[in-house]
Design a protein around this motif. Structure first.
Motif, short mmCIF file in Angstrom:
data_model
loop_
_atom_site.label_atom_id
_atom_site.label_comp_id
_atom_site.label_asym_id
_atom_site.label_seq_id
_atom_site.Cartn_x
_atom_site.Cartn_y
_atom_site.Cartn_z
N GLU A 192 0.18 -8.24 -3.07
CA GLU A 192 -1.02 -7.42 -2.92
C GLU A 192 -1.50 -6.92 -4.27
O GLU A 192 -0.71 -6.44 -5.08
N ARG A 193 -2.80 -7.07 -4.48
CA ARG A 193 -3.42 -6.52 -5.69
C ARG A 193 -3.66 -5.03 -5.44
O ARG A 193 -4.31 -4.67 -4.45
N ILE A 194 -3.12 -4.18 -6.28
CA ILE A 194 -3.19 -2.73 -6.05
C ILE A 194 -4.60 -2.20 -6.36
O ILE A 194 -5.13 -2.41 -7.45
N GLU A 195 -5.19 -1.51 -5.39
CA GLU A 195 -6.47 -0.82 -5.59
C GLU A 195 -6.26 0.63 -5.16
O GLU A 195 -5.70 0.87 -4.09
N LEU A 196 -6.70 1.58 -5.97
CA LEU A 196 -6.51 2.98 -5.62
C LEU A 196 -7.86 3.68 -5.46
O LEU A 196 -8.81 3.37 -6.20
N GLN A 197 -7.90 4.61 -4.54
CA GLN A 197 -9.12 5.37 -4.34
C GLN A 197 -9.33 6.26 -5.59
O GLN A 197 -8.40 6.97 -6.01
N PRO A 198 -10.53 6.19 -6.24
CA PRO A 198 -10.68 6.81 -7.57
C PRO A 198 -10.33 8.30 -7.66
O PRO A 198 -9.64 8.71 -8.59
N GLU A 199 -10.77 9.13 -6.71
CA GLU A 199 -10.50 10.57 -6.82
C GLU A 199 -9.00 10.85 -6.61
O GLU A 199 -8.40 11.66 -7.32
N THR A 200 -8.39 10.14 -5.66
CA THR A 200 -6.94 10.31 -5.43
C THR A 200 -6.20 9.87 -6.69
O THR A 200 -5.25 10.54 -7.13
N ALA A 201 -6.64 8.78 -7.29
CA ALA A 201 -5.98 8.27 -8.50
C ALA A 201 -6.11 9.27 -9.66
O ALA A 201 -5.16 9.50 -10.40
#
Ligand code: 13P
Ligand code: SF4
Length: 309
Positions: free
Chosen positions: A285-294
């Motif tokens: 899986e390519r990791i994608e993070l929600q910007p504000e959480t990140a």
């Protein structure tokens, strides 16, 4: 056995070629199997791996371990493509408290700092003040100006900190690593009796009543360092891969596993074949993070790096 060795060696060669062709770096936690550790660009404990990617020139990083490790790499190197080869590999401890519970605690207890073990989800990190790893926890918590601390989620690492830092008021959450927490006093007594003279090296995720049998308590990196710097036989109180790796590196020394329960199914989910297929884009899986959480979670990691330096 010989065939297996041959096949693995061929696969390892293919992976090494692909790393060059595709400009991919491989990071592997010390709990990965030896065939993966051998082809990795960096190996180590969760503290070392959290920053390792930042120093690498490759634009794609394969993080062989569990999800929170891949998330942490992405948090600190957002411009890189980060891939978790076994997408379902997760640390069961990471979700043992919800972010909502942490926000509620903070509202009820405004003087407390919330310190999170790095073995937590990104959403949970976003709700906390600072992260720690097993090798940096003592230093970081002792350097915090606040005395009131909620430590989540590992009650065992937390109780180790309580003992080492009696001047702090540390509240614990009732979480734990199901693998390390399963070790019993009876197993310790039997291991010590069976191997008199062997040094007992233990990870602080082991239960408090078990740690009394330790000669050395430390993170994965501390355990490896001690065992490699001494000539003594050792009883290894952490995941089995560490024992297996030491046995491979130091055939002249004896390394015994403290308990047969010390096998982490999630850490063992990633195989060398997964690494190969993930490089070809066929799994993982390519990791994608929600910007504000990140953004919020990154702050807790940056605090860890600032206080742990
Ligand atoms: P380290 O911090 O020692 O790398 O440990 C990570 C982990 O998952 C231990 O179970
Ligand atoms: Fe999580 Fe325990 Fe496995 Fe480490 S050994 S990844 S803490 S379940």
């Amino acid at each position: 056995m010989e065939n297996t060795q041959q096949r693995l060696s061929e696969l390892q060669q293919k992976i090494i070629r692909l790393k060059k062709e595709k400009d991919i770096a491989v990071l592997a936690h010390s709990y990965q199997t030896a065939d993966i550790l051998e082809i990795a660009d960096q190996t180590g404990d969760s503290f070392k791996l959290s920053t390792a990617a930042m120093e690498l020139s490759q634009k794609t990083v394969l993080m062989c371990g569990v999800r929170f490790m891949a998330d942490t790499v992405k948090l600190l190197s957002p411009e890189k493509t980060v891939i978790l080869p076994a997408a379902e590999a997760t640390c069961p401890m990471a979700e043992q408290i919800s972010p909502e519970r942490v926000y509620a605690f903070k509202e009820e207890h405004p003087t407390y700092k919330v310190v999170a073990y790095i073995n937590t989800t990104t959403e949970l990190k976003a709700a906390t003040d600072v992260c720690v790893t097993s090798s940096s926890a003592l230093k970081i918590v002792s350097r915090l100006p606040e005395n009131d601390i909620l430590f989540i989620p590992d009650k065992n690492l937390g109780s180790y900190l309580q003992k080492q830092l009696p001047e702090k008021n540390i509240l614990l959450w009732d979480g734990c690593c199901p693998v390390h927490n399963a070790v019993t006093e009876d197993e310790c007594r039997k291991a010590v009796a069976a191997h008199p003279g062997a040094k007992v090296l233990m990870h602080p995720e082991l239960p408090a009543q078990v740690l009394q049998y330790a000669d050395v308590v430390g993170s994965t990196a501390d355990i490896l360092k001690y065992a490699l710097e001494h000539e003594e036989d050792c009883i290894i109180g952490t995941e089995r891969s560490v024992r297996d790796y030491l046995a491979l590196m130091r055939p002249q020394q004896n390394f015994y596993l403290l308990s047969k329960q010390l096998i982490c199914a999630d850490m063992r989910m990633t195989t060398l074949t997964d690494v190969y297929h993930a490089m070809l884009g066929e799994c993982g899986e390519r990791i994608e993070l929600q910007p504000e959480t990140a953004r919020l979670a990154k702050h807790a990691i940056e605090e860890m790096l600032r206080l742990g330096a």
